[in-house]
Write a protein that holds these residues in place. Structure first.
Motif, PDB file in Angstrom:
ATOM      1  N   LYS A 176     -44.396  42.484  -3.755  1.00 50.55           N
ATOM      2  CA  LYS A 176     -45.803  42.670  -3.227  1.00 50.55           C
ATOM      3  C   LYS A 176     -45.794  44.040  -2.575  1.00 50.55           C
ATOM      4  CE  LYS A 176     -47.370  41.711   0.936  1.00 50.55           C
ATOM      5  NZ  LYS A 176     -48.306  42.881   1.224  1.00 50.55           N
TER       6      LYS A 176
ATOM      7  N   GLN B 142     -52.037  48.148   2.039  1.00 54.31           N
ATOM      8  CA  GLN B 142     -52.970  49.684   2.130  1.00 54.31           C
ATOM      9  C   GLN B 142     -52.725  50.301   0.872  1.00 54.31           C
ATOM     10  OE1 GLN B 142     -50.562  48.661   3.892  1.00 54.31           O
ATOM     11  NE2 GLN B 142     -51.256  48.336   6.201  1.00 54.31           N
TER      12      GLN B 142
ATOM     13  N   ASP C 265     -46.225  35.871   3.274  1.00 59.30           N
ATOM     14  CA  ASP C 265     -45.571  34.629   3.676  1.00 59.30           C
ATOM     15  C   ASP C 265     -45.399  33.559   2.627  1.00 59.30           C
ATOM     16  OD1 ASP C 265     -44.988  32.969   6.307  1.00 59.30           O
ATOM     17  OD2 ASP C 265     -46.310  31.811   5.363  1.00 59.30           O
TER      18      ASP C 265
ATOM     19  N   PHE D  88     -36.751  43.241   1.945  1.00 61.03           N
ATOM     20  CA  PHE D  88     -37.963  43.646   2.821  1.00 61.03           C
ATOM     21  C   PHE D  88     -37.804  45.030   3.391  1.00 61.03           C
ATOM     22  CE2 PHE D  88     -39.928  43.925   7.230  1.00 61.03           C
ATOM     23  CZ  PHE D  88     -41.305  43.730   6.828  1.00 61.03           C
TER      24      PHE D  88
ATOM     25  N   HIS E 145     -41.626  46.668   9.394  1.00 60.04           N
ATOM     26  CA  HIS E 145     -41.334  46.880  10.857  1.00 60.04           C
ATOM     27  C   HIS E 145     -40.717  45.595  11.320  1.00 60.04           C
ATOM     28  CE1 HIS E 145     -44.979  49.610  10.994  1.00 60.04           C
ATOM     29  NE2 HIS E 145     -44.002  50.078  11.838  1.00 60.04           N
TER      30      HIS E 145
ATOM     31  N   THR F 138     -41.924  42.380  11.955  1.00 60.23           N
ATOM     32  CA  THR F 138     -42.329  41.655  10.853  1.00 60.23           C
ATOM     33  C   THR F 138     -41.195  41.000  10.169  1.00 60.23           C
ATOM     34  OG1 THR F 138     -43.932  43.469  10.310  1.00 60.23           O
ATOM     35  CG2 THR F 138     -43.433  41.502   8.347  1.00 60.23           C
TER      36      THR F 138
ATOM     37  N   ILE G  31     -40.250  37.075   9.326  1.00 59.74           N
ATOM     38  CA  ILE G  31     -39.553  36.842   7.878  1.00 59.74           C
ATOM     39  C   ILE G  31     -38.321  35.693   8.051  1.00 59.74           C
ATOM     40  CG2 ILE G  31     -38.750  37.811   5.720  1.00 59.74           C
ATOM     41  CD1 ILE G  31     -40.903  40.064   6.019  1.00 59.74           C
TER      42      ILE G  31
END
Ligand code: ADP
Length: 493
Positions: free
Chosen positions: A190, A194, A228, A241, A244, A247, A251
């Motif tokens: 993913k 942005q 998610d 990942f 931030h 986040t 996760i």
């Protein structure tokens, strides 16, 4: 808006957008569930495309495709060397289409065209580095007690979910695809909401390179929905990942039910320490690059600039003079040195921090404002007289805002540099070899630069101490995070 920006934005050419769908099983498909979302040109704030947004059902289709490719398809039987060949081919295709990709990257992400071209070189290099690893991932024979033969195998983790940020869209893609594919995993990626576009174009190139159906899948969408759905999916074995800290915490909690593997590459508040015995010219240029490269939108940004008291005043003057001269404007213009921040949200966040810095009593030396009223441009900003307790010395701003903190000696600066929850990178500027190595040893961070900054290479491990991450990307080390280790023991009678 300043005249220069107005002229530059007008002069901007429009890169072609060829792909906006999802890539599942080597087919370009519309979401069955998630709908679509708009993506922008940060230099103008204008919508440039509508992109398919994957819902949970779409993510499930991508995971199913990846699972089938992992267990049943040609990928599962392919020689390791041939996996390497596919990665080499993809790198060649990226090189062949580098200018188109660089322009699209700049159009969607806002980084200067010079930086995008640099990223494209890094992207291809990274894929090639891991292409070379594909047939060198080995186990060991182990001298166990008794008449047994024990050996280890390194096997793919399985279906890997990869969630990446917007600051280096293609570079991050390569850092994730390279080791995952070299090790024989299959991928559901993913991109950030942005910057969804360049990954899709590279998805087209991956099909052209010959990756079998289901090996590489791309789902765009938002974190709380698409991301998610990946994190909780029982068919995904690992989440890699980059983003931030907050986040990552979500996760990690959401991944707990399936106990899937996780690796995190997170933020930073990197200390950049300048001693009076440095080469001043080199250190000013280095400190400038450390904070302003890609508008400060780097997890390694040198955002806490510690300067030894003796040279503090002169250093700040020289840094400010450079900041005032920086060419901020249309990122597609080759003369531009700094483009826009990626989004309205980031622009607002940075300006909020400038406000907080002033209210808490830091001295604004230069910058501090939005530049123009179209697009998300921010002036290169310097705060002096910052104290360690101030918000701007603690929080990751992710913008062109540096906090200058004067210091007296080595012991003091090491303690202050380490006084953070982050630990991604740090730098020192000195001509004294003892100081350099003592600092490198004492700082709790994954990367230490001596008389340089932002030198990141695919061959060396990259990642964070403390809250800056878990695991390492790049280098041989990344292969450990994309393989499971198996012990086989044979009774020799
Ligand atoms: P930023 O605020 O810069 O967008 P994030 O950490 O939110 O940084 O985003 C990095 C990546 O993580 C993006 O691809 C984003 O969509 C994704 N993301 C955000 N929230 C979640 C979440 N709850 N679960 C999974 N992925 C997420």
């Amino acid at each position: 808006m300043s005249a220069t920006i107005k002229k530059a934005v007008k002069a901007q050419k429009t890169p072609k957008i060829k792909q906006t769908k999802m890539l599942i099983n080597n087919k370009w498909v519309d979401p069955i569930e998630g709908g679509a979302f708009e993506t922008y040109n940060p230099a103008t704030g204008e919508v440039i495309a509508k992109v398919g947004a994957a819902g949970a059902k779409d993510v499930n289709l991508a995971v199913t495709a990846a699972r089938n490719a992992l267990e049943k398809g040609p990928w599962a039987r392919m020689d390791a060397a041939d996996r390497g060949k596919l990665l080499f081919k993809l790198a060649d295709l990226i090189d062949a289409n580098a200018e188109e990709l660089a322009q699209l990257e700049t159009y969607n992400c806002g980084k200067t065209i010079t930086d995008s071209r640099g990223d494209l070189i890094g992207t291809a290099n990274s894929l090639r580095y891991y292409a070379g690893w594909a047939d060198k991932i080995e186990g060991r024979t182990v001298p166990v007690r008794g008449n047994f033969l024990s050996y280890t195998l390194r096997q793919p983790v399985g279906v890997v979910g990869q969630i990446i940020p917007w600051n280096f869209p293609l570079f991050m893609l390569a850092w994730k695809w390279g080791p995952a594919l070299a090790c024989g995993n299959t991928v559901v990626m993913k991109p950030a909401e942005q910057t969804p576009l360049t990954a899709l174009r590279v998805g087209e190139l991956a099909i052209e390179a010959g990756f079998p159906a289901g090996v590489i899948n791309l789902v765009n969408g938002f974190g709380e929905t698409t991301g998610d759905a990946m994190v909780v999916h029982p068919g995904i074995d690992k989440i890699a990942f980059t983003g931030h800290v907050e986040t990552a915490k979500i996760i990690q909690k959401r991944a707990a039910d399936t106990l899937k593997r996780t690796t995190f590459e997170l933020g930073g508040k990197s200390p950049n320490v300048v001693f009076a015995d440095c080469d001043m010219e080199q250190a000013v240029a280095g400190a400038f690059h450390a904070i302003y490269f890609h508008c400060g939108q780097c997890c390694t940004a040198g955002s806490r600039l510690f300067i030894e008291q003796k040279i503090h005043k002169e250093f700040v003057e020289r840094l400010a003079a450079k900041a005032k001269q920086r060419k901020v404007g249309n990122p597609l213009d080759e003369a531009t040195e700094q483009g826009p921040q990626v989004s309205q949200e980031q622009l607002d966040k940075i300006l909020r921090y400038v406000d907080i810095g002033e209210r808490e009593g830091a001295r604004l030396v230069t910058g501090g404002s939005r530049k123009g009223n179209k697009g998300y441009f921010v002036e290169p900003t310097i705060f002096d007289g910052v104290r360690d307790s101030m918000t701007i010395a603690k929080d990751e701003i992710f913008g062109p805002v540096v906090s200058v903190l004067p210091f007296k000696d080595m012991g003091e600066v090491i303690e202050r540099a380490n006084n953070t929850n982050y630990g991604l990178a740090a730098a020192i500027w000195t001509k004294n070899i003892d100081k350099a190595h003592n600092y490198a040893r004492a700082i709790k961070a994954g990367t230490i630069w001596v008389n340089c900054y932002h030198v990141v290479d695919t061959t060396t491990p990259f990642g964070g101490f403390k809250m800056s991450g878990q695991g390492r990307e790049n280098g041989e080390t990344a292969l450990e995070h994309y393989t499971e280790l198996k012990t086989v023991t044979v009774n020799l009678g």
